[in-house]
Design a protein around this motif. Structure first.
Motif, short mmCIF file in Angstrom:
data_model
loop_
_atom_site.label_atom_id
_atom_site.label_comp_id
_atom_site.label_asym_id
_atom_site.label_seq_id
_atom_site.Cartn_x
_atom_site.Cartn_y
_atom_site.Cartn_z
N ARG A 138 0.60 -7.87 3.72
CA ARG A 138 0.97 -6.80 2.80
C ARG A 138 1.79 -5.71 3.50
O ARG A 138 2.43 -4.91 2.83
CB ARG A 138 -0.29 -6.19 2.17
N VAL A 139 1.72 -5.65 4.83
CA VAL A 139 2.47 -4.62 5.57
C VAL A 139 3.53 -5.22 6.49
O VAL A 139 4.06 -4.54 7.36
CB VAL A 139 1.52 -3.70 6.37
N GLY A 140 3.83 -6.50 6.32
CA GLY A 140 4.95 -7.08 7.05
C GLY A 140 4.61 -7.73 8.37
O GLY A 140 5.52 -8.02 9.16
N ALA A 241 8.05 -4.41 9.22
CA ALA A 241 6.71 -3.88 9.45
C ALA A 241 6.69 -2.36 9.39
O ALA A 241 5.74 -1.76 8.88
CB ALA A 241 6.17 -4.37 10.79
N ARG A 242 7.75 -1.72 9.91
CA ARG A 242 7.80 -0.25 9.83
C ARG A 242 7.80 0.21 8.39
O ARG A 242 7.13 1.18 8.02
CB ARG A 242 9.03 0.27 10.57
N GLU A 243 8.54 -0.49 7.54
CA GLU A 243 8.55 -0.18 6.12
C GLU A 243 7.17 -0.41 5.50
O GLU A 243 6.65 0.42 4.74
CB GLU A 243 9.59 -1.00 5.38
N PHE A 248 2.24 1.90 3.34
CA PHE A 248 0.77 1.96 3.30
C PHE A 248 0.30 3.40 3.51
O PHE A 248 -0.55 3.91 2.77
CB PHE A 248 0.20 1.04 4.37
N LEU A 249 0.84 4.07 4.52
CA LEU A 249 0.41 5.44 4.82
C LEU A 249 0.81 6.41 3.72
O LEU A 249 0.12 7.40 3.48
CB LEU A 249 0.99 5.88 6.17
N GLU A 250 1.92 6.12 3.04
CA GLU A 250 2.38 6.98 1.94
C GLU A 250 1.79 6.56 0.60
O GLU A 250 2.12 7.15 -0.43
CB GLU A 250 3.91 6.94 1.88
N ARG A 251 0.95 5.54 0.60
CA ARG A 251 0.28 5.06 -0.61
C ARG A 251 1.28 4.68 -1.71
O ARG A 251 1.17 5.09 -2.86
CB ARG A 251 -0.72 6.10 -1.14
N ARG A 252 2.29 3.91 -1.31
CA ARG A 252 3.28 3.41 -2.26
C ARG A 252 3.52 1.93 -2.00
O ARG A 252 3.09 1.39 -0.98
CB ARG A 252 4.59 4.19 -2.12
N GLU A 253 4.23 1.29 -2.92
CA GLU A 253 4.57 -0.11 -2.74
C GLU A 253 5.72 -0.23 -1.74
O GLU A 253 6.65 0.59 -1.75
CB GLU A 253 5.01 -0.74 -4.07
N PRO A 254 5.72 -1.24 -0.85
CA PRO A 254 6.87 -1.45 0.03
C PRO A 254 8.07 -1.94 -0.76
O PRO A 254 7.95 -2.38 -1.91
CB PRO A 254 6.38 -2.53 1.00
N THR A 255 9.23 -1.86 -0.14
CA THR A 255 10.47 -2.17 -0.86
C THR A 255 10.52 -3.61 -1.36
O THR A 255 11.22 -3.91 -2.33
CB THR A 255 11.68 -1.91 0.03
N TRP A 256 9.80 -4.53 -0.70
CA TRP A 256 9.90 -5.94 -1.10
C TRP A 256 8.97 -6.31 -2.26
O TRP A 256 9.06 -7.40 -2.81
CB TRP A 256 9.61 -6.85 0.09
N ALA A 257 8.06 -5.43 -2.62
CA ALA A 257 7.08 -5.76 -3.68
C ALA A 257 7.79 -5.90 -5.02
O ALA A 257 8.64 -5.08 -5.37
CB ALA A 257 6.01 -4.69 -3.75
N GLN A 258 7.42 -6.94 -5.76
CA GLN A 258 8.04 -7.17 -7.07
C GLN A 258 6.95 -7.26 -8.14
O GLN A 258 5.82 -7.60 -7.88
CB GLN A 258 8.84 -8.48 -7.07
#
Length: 258
Positions: A138-140, A241-243, A248-258
């Motif tokens: 989930r975090v790369g 992974a940085r994204e 995760f730390l910002e409590r948002r979806e990563p750019t790749w989530a669809q």
């Protein structure tokens, strides 16, 4: 046995507590504000505590437990997490300890925390309050280093599913797939006869029996450590992974989530 025994004391002022009772040493991960994430201070403190237990003839077995509602959230994403080889050293110390290590889980376990369970000889988890997930994807990243103790013990089809999906599962499923020994309504009641049996067992016999049942796990360490540590370092250093960790730390979806 409680989550925070009354007679515990800090180990070298680090986030691990230690308490002895009739030959059983309980080591308690005590960084609940960080969800017992595997920071370098926590890993170092736990390795030091394991070394002391190995050298103490009065210790027949070790129980590994936690304060708070999380056994371990896995890698410390705040920058205090050490290197993949630091985690390898901790996992190997658990596997090689010449005394049985029993995990007592009454909370959530994620990522690298599952590696601790894989490195323990026996693991008991509470049905009502425990949950598990290989959250790395989930975090790369991927469950690379923790595969050393886990893949020799997990059901292969289940490992494939949960490694790839990062889905959460409960204690009953964790027992079914070989991640833990037993899911229990009352984890301390389930532990009691096991600890009684360990107290009655010969130290020499326990050490020899443990070498037999961990031989395949240690072969995985000898064969795969360098490759899996390199994979872990490469993944954690990647832009993806940085994204993922930032999201995760910002409590948002990563750019790749669809």
């Amino acid at each position: 046995m409680t989550d925070a025994p009354q007679d515990t004391a800090p180990v070298d002022e680090a986030p691990v507590l230690s308490a002895d009772e009739r030959g059983v040493r309980t080591l308690t991960l005590d960084a609940p504000e960080r969800r017992n994430a595997l920071s370098l201070p926590l890993m170092t403190a736990l390795r030091d505590a394991l070394d002391r237990a190995a050298d103490d003839d009065a210790v027949r077995a070790v129980v590994l437990t936690h304060t708070g509602n999380t056994f371990s959230a896995g890698a410390d994403l705040s920058g205090r997490g050490g290197t993949p080889h630091d985690l390898v050293a901790l996992l190997r110390a658990l596997v090689e300890l010449p005394k049985p290590v029993v995990a007592r889980v009454t909370g959530h376990v994620r990522g690298g925390g599952l590696g601790l369970l894989g490195a323990c000889d026996l693991s008991f988890a509470a049905n009502a309050t425990s949950s598990f997930a290989f959250s790395e994807v989930r975090v790369g990243v991927a469950p690379a280093v923790i595969s050393l103790p886990l893949l020799p013990r997990l059901d292969p089809r289940a490992a494939t599913r949960y490694y790839l999906t990062g889905e959460r599962f409960d204690a009953a499923e964790a027992a079914r797939i070989g991640l833990i020994t037993e899911a229990a309504e009352d984890v301390d009641a389930a532990l009691a006869p096991v600890l009684t049996a360990l107290r009655r067992s010969s130290p020499q016999g326990l050490a020899a029996a443990k070498r037999l049942v961990t031989a395949e796990v240690l072969r995985a360490f000898d064969r795969d450590t360098d490759n899996l540590a390199s994979m872990s370092a490469r993944l954690f250093g990647s832009a993806e992974a940085r994204e993922g960790m930032t999201a995760f730390l910002e409590r948002r979806e990563p750019t790749w989530a669809q």
